[in-house]
Write a protein that holds these residues in place. Sequence first.
Motif, PDB file in Angstrom:
ATOM      1  N   VAL A  52       8.975  75.808   3.969  1.00 44.68           N
ATOM      2  CA  VAL A  52       9.018  74.412   3.590  1.00 44.68           C
ATOM      3  C   VAL A  52       8.520  73.602   4.786  1.00 44.68           C
ATOM      4  O   VAL A  52       9.097  73.669   5.883  1.00 44.68           O
ATOM      5  CB  VAL A  52      10.436  73.973   3.200  1.00 44.68           C
ATOM      6  CG1 VAL A  52      10.477  72.490   2.860  1.00 44.68           C
ATOM      7  CG2 VAL A  52      10.962  74.800   2.040  1.00 44.68           C
ATOM      8  N   ASN A  53       7.438  72.867   4.625  1.00 46.62           N
ATOM      9  CA  ASN A  53       6.845  72.056   5.695  1.00 46.62           C
ATOM     10  C   ASN A  53       6.600  72.891   6.950  1.00 46.62           C
ATOM     11  O   ASN A  53       7.002  72.542   8.053  1.00 46.62           O
ATOM     12  CB  ASN A  53       7.729  70.844   6.037  1.00 46.62           C
ATOM     13  CG  ASN A  53       7.819  69.875   4.878  1.00 46.62           C
ATOM     14  OD1 ASN A  53       6.874  69.760   4.088  1.00 46.62           O
ATOM     15  ND2 ASN A  53       8.944  69.184   4.774  1.00 46.62           N
ATOM     16  N   SER A  54       5.966  74.019   6.789  1.00 41.56           N
ATOM     17  CA  SER A  54       5.604  74.938   7.882  1.00 41.56           C
ATOM     18  C   SER A  54       6.801  75.533   8.594  1.00 41.56           C
ATOM     19  O   SER A  54       6.706  76.024   9.707  1.00 41.56           O
ATOM     20  CB  SER A  54       4.699  74.235   8.912  1.00 41.56           C
ATOM     21  OG  SER A  54       3.533  73.787   8.289  1.00 41.56           O
ATOM     22  N   ARG A  55       7.944  75.487   7.968  1.00 41.48           N
ATOM     23  CA  ARG A  55       9.128  76.087   8.552  1.00 41.48           C
ATOM     24  C   ARG A  55       9.661  77.155   7.613  1.00 41.48           C
ATOM     25  O   ARG A  55       9.653  76.992   6.399  1.00 41.48           O
ATOM     26  CB  ARG A  55      10.222  75.041   8.753  1.00 41.48           C
ATOM     27  CG  ARG A  55       9.890  74.026   9.814  1.00 41.48           C
ATOM     28  CD  ARG A  55      10.997  73.058  10.112  1.00 41.48           C
ATOM     29  NE  ARG A  55      12.200  73.219   9.306  1.00 41.48           N
ATOM     30  CZ  ARG A  55      13.069  72.262   9.068  1.00 41.48           C
ATOM     31  NH1 ARG A  55      12.891  71.072   9.570  1.00 41.48           N
ATOM     32  NH2 ARG A  55      14.134  72.477   8.346  1.00 41.48           N
TER      33      ARG A  55
END
Length: 193
Positions: A52-55
């Motif tokens: 989610v959002n590069s995490r």
Amino acid sequence: MEKRIRRHIYFIEKSFQAKFIMKFCGLVALGGLLTIGLLYLWAGKATTVAIVNSRVIVTNTANFILPLLIQTVIIVTVIVAIAVVAVTLFVSHKIAGPLYRFKKVLEAMGEGDFLNQVRIRKGDQLQDLAKIFDEMIAKNRTKIKALKADLIVFNEKLSQISESEISEHKKAYLSELKRISREIDQIINQFKA
């Protein structure tokens, strides 16, 4: 050829139809809530890895799908509820229409009018009951006509009795018979058959 009766008013017995529709909509909503609850419960023991959002997030699957599940169930519930309203409106219409017609015929009978019949559309519910009811009305109409005819004959016979031909004692009986005849005549003439 029988003329087809079209109904343009869809809420005939508003209270009955509204309750009927609300019960089915309640079932749809309950089904949606049950779906959310069961999926949340079954997914509670699983773990989900998501980006989610590069995490990278590791979370309980139940918590991860809950927002999507709620949105999906709300959309599906609204769509199904609209379909349920439409279907139950037309189904309840096939019940409420005949009930309304029965009510009107019973009100007329309460006023002494036995000339009506329960006419309901082909495909409506309560066809068998309407047939039995119409037969009952026809039998009562026949009985009322017979009573009226008998009363006419009785009154003719009564009018042929001359008061001068009978004793003073029997004149009181004749007077009483004429009074009873007038009362019966008043009652029986209230019926339309």
